[in-house]
Design an enzyme around this catalytic site. Structure first.
Site, short mmCIF file in Angstrom:
data_model
loop_
_atom_site.label_atom_id
_atom_site.label_comp_id
_atom_site.label_asym_id
_atom_site.label_seq_id
_atom_site.Cartn_x
_atom_site.Cartn_y
_atom_site.Cartn_z
N CYS A 1 10.12 1.14 -18.28
CA CYS A 1 10.41 1.33 -19.70
C CYS A 1 10.67 0.03 -20.47
O CYS A 1 10.06 -0.18 -21.54
CB CYS A 1 11.57 2.30 -19.87
SG CYS A 1 12.07 2.55 -21.60
N CYS B 1 -1.77 15.32 -6.85
CA CYS B 1 -2.17 14.01 -7.35
C CYS B 1 -2.25 13.07 -6.17
O CYS B 1 -1.59 13.30 -5.15
CB CYS B 1 -1.12 13.52 -8.36
SG CYS B 1 -1.29 11.78 -8.88
N ASP B 2 -3.04 12.00 -6.28
CA ASP B 2 -3.15 11.11 -5.12
C ASP B 2 -1.89 10.28 -4.92
O ASP B 2 -1.72 9.67 -3.87
CB ASP B 2 -4.39 10.22 -5.22
CG ASP B 2 -4.30 9.17 -6.30
OD1 ASP B 2 -4.44 7.98 -5.99
OD2 ASP B 2 -4.14 9.54 -7.47
N CYS C 1 3.81 7.32 -15.88
CA CYS C 1 3.64 8.23 -14.74
C CYS C 1 4.98 8.77 -14.23
O CYS C 1 5.91 7.98 -14.00
CB CYS C 1 2.91 7.51 -13.61
SG CYS C 1 2.55 8.60 -12.21
N GLY D 1 -6.90 4.84 2.09
CA GLY D 1 -7.70 4.15 3.08
C GLY D 1 -8.88 3.35 2.50
O GLY D 1 -8.93 3.05 1.34
N CYS E 1 0.83 -1.22 0.00
CA CYS E 1 0.00 0.00 0.00
C CYS E 1 0.86 1.26 0.00
O CYS E 1 1.76 1.42 0.82
CB CYS E 1 -0.94 0.02 1.20
SG CYS E 1 -2.04 1.45 1.19
N CYS F 1 13.37 9.10 -24.41
CA CYS F 1 11.92 8.96 -24.59
C CYS F 1 11.44 9.74 -25.80
O CYS F 1 10.60 9.26 -26.57
CB CYS F 1 11.19 9.46 -23.35
SG CYS F 1 11.48 8.47 -21.86
#
Length: 452
Positions: free
Chosen positions: A407, A333-334, A388, A98, A53, A375
């Protein structure tokens, strides 16, 4: 830009004295103010203790109370401001943790009541609930059906794989409860996505995982999430790493399982991630195109057609998916809920002011602007866009920092699907032009996709 091409939007009147106000900036005609937020109404509190987590440690990092809970006052403030800040016909609320079901049904009855009170005329409110499923019962299922919730149900595959990392705080397995939750949701006709974290263990069994999710659980929508966590994730914010310590792609340090690896032992191996996606793609292509929505596959098809990415991780830019904690603190962002990425608090600054701020726009544009040359030169750039930024933990073969840890696997996957892509695109086009029910993928897919 000519004035007549703009929609000028006046600031709303504050609901109560002292509340933050918002002035929405003009946009070109036809464009709308939109963003999305993951709501953490219980902070990091959860009834499970999943090894991988990425959020449980926020209790210590952010100094959260042992039992955090979004107050009624903050809940209404969030709902009111979130609605005020958006001008599209649909506003999507996503409830995460959570484990949000810890709050009980009364909290969510209040949610839908407040949404009805504050929604604008002609505006549609939608809700997503991401859950481990262990607390769902008949009452929950009836409520979710009545109020048209979309559920994201976490499952990592068959019991032997799921229970490897997803147990209660007492070490009790949870797989059987997840299966029971899926049956309950199907019984009540509640739509659900299977959210699967692909880690070091289950990545080795791609067909076992995929077929369990689609045939045993009965999921028609599957979200595959690569488990990638730097060893320092509990203390160091994403992209604040020491670049001098980044390993070069292909070295032992760029893989899990070594003492000096850059990632945790449970993180998926990049090569295994690529092999996993290729195997699942082949099975999906042979049996399930048009029947099962697999997020990474459908967005690859959409992007191959020149359409926008359906997921932030494969889009050119990000920054439109924020997070709000139980106390009203807003983050970029989360996956960036760290002090360095805190934008403010809803008590002091309006949701819209933070979501549309220059600082947040810069955060989103950095996804493209910080890409290594490796990239930029890649033939798969427009399918991947560096994935991300939180996973850009390693160096390119030439030593440039900021390459995505995944990658090697992503390159293998994107090369693999080129064999089938022309046929799929022809089927999509045929389905689009035909009055009959399309037999190909659903492009574009619904934006209502719970995220990890």
């Amino acid at each position: 830009m000519a004035t007549e091409s703009l929609n000028v939007i006046a600031p709303p009147v504050p609901a109560t004295p002292g509340e933050p106000t918002l002035t929405l900036q003009p946009l070109p005609a036809g464009m709308k103010h939109r963003f999305h937020a993951m709501v953490k109404p219980v902070g990091s509190m959860c009834n499970l203790d999943c090894t991988y987590c990425y959020y449980l440690h926020k209790e210590e990092l952010l100094g959260q109370p042992r039992q955090p809970r979004m107050s009624d006052e903050m809940l209404e403030r969030h709902i009111r401001q979130y609605v005020e800040a958006q001008t599209g016909d649909e506003v999507v609320f996503s409830w995460q943790g959570g484990e949000p079901t810890i709050l009980g049904l009364e909290f969510f009855r209040k949610v839908v009541e407040l949404q009805a009170r504050h929604r604008k005329p002609g505006q549609r409110i939608e809700n997503d609930l991401q859950t481990n499923g262990t607390l769902l019962d008949e009452d929950w299922a009836s409520f979710l059906k009545k109020h048209h919730f979309l559920v994201g149900l976490s499952c990592d595959g068959p019991q032997r794989l799921h229970d490897r990392y997803r147990t209660t705080k007492g070490g009790t397995p949870t797989h059987d409860k997840v299966v029971a939750a899926a049956r309950l949701l199907k019984k009540h006709g509640v739509p659900f996505n299977a959210l699967c974290v692909v880690n070091r263990e289950n990545a080795k069994f791609p067909l076992d995982v995929y077929r369990h999710l689609t045939r045993e659980l009965g999921a028609k929508r599957v979200q595959l999430i690569a488990c990638v966590e730097p060893k320092v994730f509990r203390d160091v914010a994403p992209q604040r790493w020491d670049s001098s310590q980044m390993p070069v792609v292909g070295t032992p340090q760029a893989k899990p399982g070594t003492a000096d690896s850059v990632v945790t032992d449970w993180s998926v191996d990049a090569d295994d991630w690529g092999a996993f996606l290729c195997k699942v793609w082949d099975d999906w292509h042979a049996r399930d195109v048009g029947k099962v929505h697999v997020d990474l596959f459908e967005t690859a098809v959409a992007q191959s057609m020149g359409l926008p990415s359906q997921r932030c991780i494969t889009a050119e830019f990000c920054g439109k998916a924020l997070a709000v904690e139980h106390d009203g603190d807003v983050y970029s962002c989360d996956h960036y809920v760290y002090p360095e990425y805190r934008l403010g608090n809803l008590r002091d600054v309006h949701w819209g002011e933070m979501a549309y701020a220059e600082r947040q726009q810069a955060f989103g544009f950095a996804k493209r602007d910080t890409l290594p040359q490796y990239c930029r030169d890649c033939e798969h750039l427009k399918l991947c866009w560096g994935e991300c930024p939180k996973n850009r933990l390693i160096r390119t073969p030439s030593g440039e920092a900021g390459l995505n840890y995944l990658c090697p696997g992503l390159k293998r996957f994107y090369a693999h699907i080129q064999r089938d892509m022309p046929q799929i695109l022809r089927r999509v086009q045929a389905g689009t032009n035909s009055r009959a029910r399309p037999v190909a993928v659903s492009v574009p897919a619904s934006a209502r996709q719970p995220r990890s």
